[in-house]
Motif scaffolding. Structure first.
Motif, mmCIF file in Angstrom:
data_model
loop_
_atom_site.group_PDB
_atom_site.id
_atom_site.type_symbol
_atom_site.label_atom_id
_atom_site.label_comp_id
_atom_site.label_asym_id
_atom_site.label_seq_id
_atom_site.Cartn_x
_atom_site.Cartn_y
_atom_site.Cartn_z
ATOM 1 N N LEU A 15 -82.675 -22.824 -55.878
ATOM 2 C CA LEU A 15 -83.910 -22.989 -56.635
ATOM 3 C C LEU A 15 -85.097 -23.263 -55.718
ATOM 4 O O LEU A 15 -86.194 -22.748 -55.932
ATOM 5 C CB LEU A 15 -83.750 -24.130 -57.646
ATOM 6 C CG LEU A 15 -82.839 -23.836 -58.845
ATOM 7 C CD1 LEU A 15 -82.550 -25.115 -59.619
ATOM 8 C CD2 LEU A 15 -83.472 -22.800 -59.764
ATOM 9 N N ASP A 16 -84.867 -24.067 -54.680
ATOM 10 C CA ASP A 16 -85.949 -24.392 -53.749
ATOM 11 C C ASP A 16 -86.427 -23.151 -52.996
ATOM 12 O O ASP A 16 -87.615 -23.017 -52.691
ATOM 13 C CB ASP A 16 -85.488 -25.454 -52.751
ATOM 14 C CG ASP A 16 -85.345 -26.828 -53.392
ATOM 15 O OD1 ASP A 16 -85.908 -27.018 -54.489
ATOM 16 O OD2 ASP A 16 -84.664 -27.689 -52.809
ATOM 17 N N SER A 26 -78.729 -33.410 -65.347
ATOM 18 C CA SER A 26 -79.076 -32.751 -64.094
ATOM 19 C C SER A 26 -80.544 -33.008 -63.756
ATOM 20 O O SER A 26 -81.402 -33.036 -64.632
ATOM 21 C CB SER A 26 -78.827 -31.236 -64.207
ATOM 22 O OG SER A 26 -79.294 -30.568 -63.053
ATOM 23 N N ARG A 27 -80.809 -33.192 -62.470
ATOM 24 C CA ARG A 27 -82.194 -33.366 -62.023
ATOM 25 C C ARG A 27 -82.902 -32.018 -61.901
ATOM 26 O O ARG A 27 -84.097 -31.974 -61.622
ATOM 27 C CB ARG A 27 -82.226 -34.084 -60.675
ATOM 28 C CG ARG A 27 -81.498 -33.337 -59.563
ATOM 29 C CD ARG A 27 -81.433 -34.154 -58.289
ATOM 30 N NE ARG A 27 -80.638 -33.511 -57.257
ATOM 31 C CZ ARG A 27 -81.100 -32.610 -56.408
ATOM 32 N NH1 ARG A 27 -82.377 -32.247 -56.476
ATOM 33 N NH2 ARG A 27 -80.315 -32.068 -55.489
ATOM 34 N N LEU A 28 -82.167 -30.943 -62.110
ATOM 35 C CA LEU A 28 -82.723 -29.605 -61.988
ATOM 36 C C LEU A 28 -83.161 -29.104 -63.363
ATOM 37 O O LEU A 28 -82.348 -29.055 -64.292
ATOM 38 C CB LEU A 28 -81.682 -28.647 -61.402
ATOM 39 C CG LEU A 28 -81.050 -29.075 -60.066
ATOM 40 C CD1 LEU A 28 -79.976 -28.072 -59.664
ATOM 41 C CD2 LEU A 28 -82.114 -29.193 -58.984
ATOM 42 N N GLU A 51 -74.548 -28.655 -58.254
ATOM 43 C CA GLU A 51 -75.978 -28.985 -58.293
ATOM 44 C C GLU A 51 -76.617 -28.810 -56.922
ATOM 45 O O GLU A 51 -77.748 -28.320 -56.804
ATOM 46 C CB GLU A 51 -76.180 -30.412 -58.803
ATOM 47 C CG GLU A 51 -77.634 -30.763 -58.990
ATOM 48 C CD GLU A 51 -77.832 -31.987 -59.858
ATOM 49 O OE1 GLU A 51 -78.199 -33.030 -59.297
ATOM 50 O OE2 GLU A 51 -77.642 -31.896 -61.093
ATOM 51 N N THR A 52 -75.890 -29.180 -55.877
ATOM 52 C CA THR A 52 -76.417 -29.001 -54.515
ATOM 53 C C THR A 52 -76.626 -27.531 -54.195
ATOM 54 O O THR A 52 -77.654 -27.133 -53.642
ATOM 55 C CB THR A 52 -75.457 -29.633 -53.495
ATOM 56 O OG1 THR A 52 -75.368 -31.047 -53.736
ATOM 57 C CG2 THR A 52 -75.952 -29.408 -52.075
ATOM 58 N N ALA A 59 -79.602 -26.330 -56.256
ATOM 59 C CA ALA A 59 -80.870 -26.879 -55.768
ATOM 60 C C ALA A 59 -81.360 -26.103 -54.560
ATOM 61 O O ALA A 59 -82.558 -25.817 -54.427
ATOM 62 C CB ALA A 59 -80.702 -28.361 -55.431
ATOM 63 N N ARG A 60 -80.426 -25.764 -53.679
ATOM 64 C CA ARG A 60 -80.796 -24.996 -52.487
ATOM 65 C C ARG A 60 -81.364 -23.634 -52.883
ATOM 66 O O ARG A 60 -82.367 -23.168 -52.322
ATOM 67 C CB ARG A 60 -79.562 -24.843 -51.593
ATOM 68 C CG ARG A 60 -79.816 -24.174 -50.260
ATOM 69 C CD ARG A 60 -78.623 -24.345 -49.326
ATOM 70 N NE ARG A 60 -77.403 -23.777 -49.869
ATOM 71 C CZ ARG A 60 -76.356 -24.490 -50.286
ATOM 72 N NH1 ARG A 60 -76.394 -25.808 -50.238
ATOM 73 N NH2 ARG A 60 -75.260 -23.898 -50.743
#
Length: 285
Positions: free
Chosen positions: A159-160, A23-25, A152-153, A156-157
């Motif tokens: 987390l941002d 994961s990129r997170l 993940e999408t 990500a939303r």
């Protein structure tokens, strides 16, 4: 997809899917579990130094029950160290996506860190309508890779847009993970320039546990995995920073509600090397 078949007899066999790329997170791990043979009637969830989010994708709802008998279905959040939590399979195939979030990531993605410490809750209560929309997209996805991308999408939303943990709190948590829970909290408070009281208050509100309890949970996690790997309770106690074997026994019972021997045979620990190959260091982020 990788298949995992626990070597010890009497344990359920699951198909386990893991993302093809990490994961990129930061502080996020995901795995998919399928039990199409329906040989899973009930399984205890071993406390772990991460907040767990479960999306049930099977034929019938997976029921998760806490130690007080309260039940949650479909979209579930298990906070840090909720002892006595059990998953109960119903008729039909079991399939779920499990997301593990470090407490730092969970603070941003879920927001209610203190409220989630030691509890099981409905994700709908945390994410609102977005929880149901995410599950609808997961069910519509044609593969596990698509499901991981959907999850993940959504994360990500969150987390941002979420709240960031204090740098001092993040440092203390990271030191706990690196040291496998064998830390002196007073020394860490001094290192970040905070009083003990301030660290206790800020850490508890953002992580969901007190610093002392969090360090104990990290230490327990390493001990549980070593027990599952076949090491004796005596050697685990000696190498894990416990005063003696009785100390280890009390700690395991306090977190898991069962003896070290029972933890050693826990189904989820038997497949951890497949489902969570990135290891516990991911939860420092």
């Amino acid at each position: 997809m990788r298949a995992a078949e626990p070597a010890r007899s009497g344990l359920p066999s699951w198909d386990i899917a893991v993302p093809s790329e990490p994961s990129r997170l930061p502080g996020v791990l995901m795995a998919g579990f399928s039990d199409r043979a329906n040989d899973l009637a009930e399984v205890a969830l071993v406390p772990h130094p991460a907040v767990t989010v479960l999306f049930d994708l099977g034929d019938n709802p997976l029921v998760v029950e806490d130690s007080a008998g309260r039940r949650q279905r479909a979209r579930i959040v298990a906070g840090l160290a909720p002892g006595g939590v059990r998953g109960r399979g119903l008729a039909g195939s079991m399939e779920c996506l499990q997301v593990r979030l470090s407490p730092l990531a969970a603070h941003a993605a879920l927001g209610a860190s203190a409220e989630l410490g030691g509890t099981v809750a409905a994700l709908d209560d945390v994410w609102g309508r977005d929880a149901e929309r995410t599950q609808e997209r997961l069910r519509a996805a044609g593969s596990w890779e698509e499901r991981f991308a959907v999850a993940e999408t959504a994360l990500a939303r969150r987390l941002d847009a979420g709240r960031v943990v204090d740098p001092e709190v993040a440092f203390v948590w990271q030191q706990m993970v690196v040291a496998r829970g064998r830390v002196r909290v007073e020394r860490l408070a001094s290192e970040v320039g905070w009083s003990r009281k301030r660290l206790w208050t800020r850490f508890r509100s953002q992580i969901g546990l007190t610093p002392k309890r969090a360090a104990q949970l990290v230490r327990f996690d390493h001990a549980a995995h070593r027990l599952a790997a076949g090491q004796s309770a005596a050697s685990v106690a000696a190498d894990g920073g416990y005063v003696d074997q009785s100390h280890l026994h009390r700690d395991v019972v306090a977190f898991a509600g069962v003896t070290p021997a029972a933890v050693a045979g826990a189904p989820f620990l038997a497949v951890d090397e497949v489902a969570w190959a990135a290891g516990s260091t991911a939860f420092a982020g």
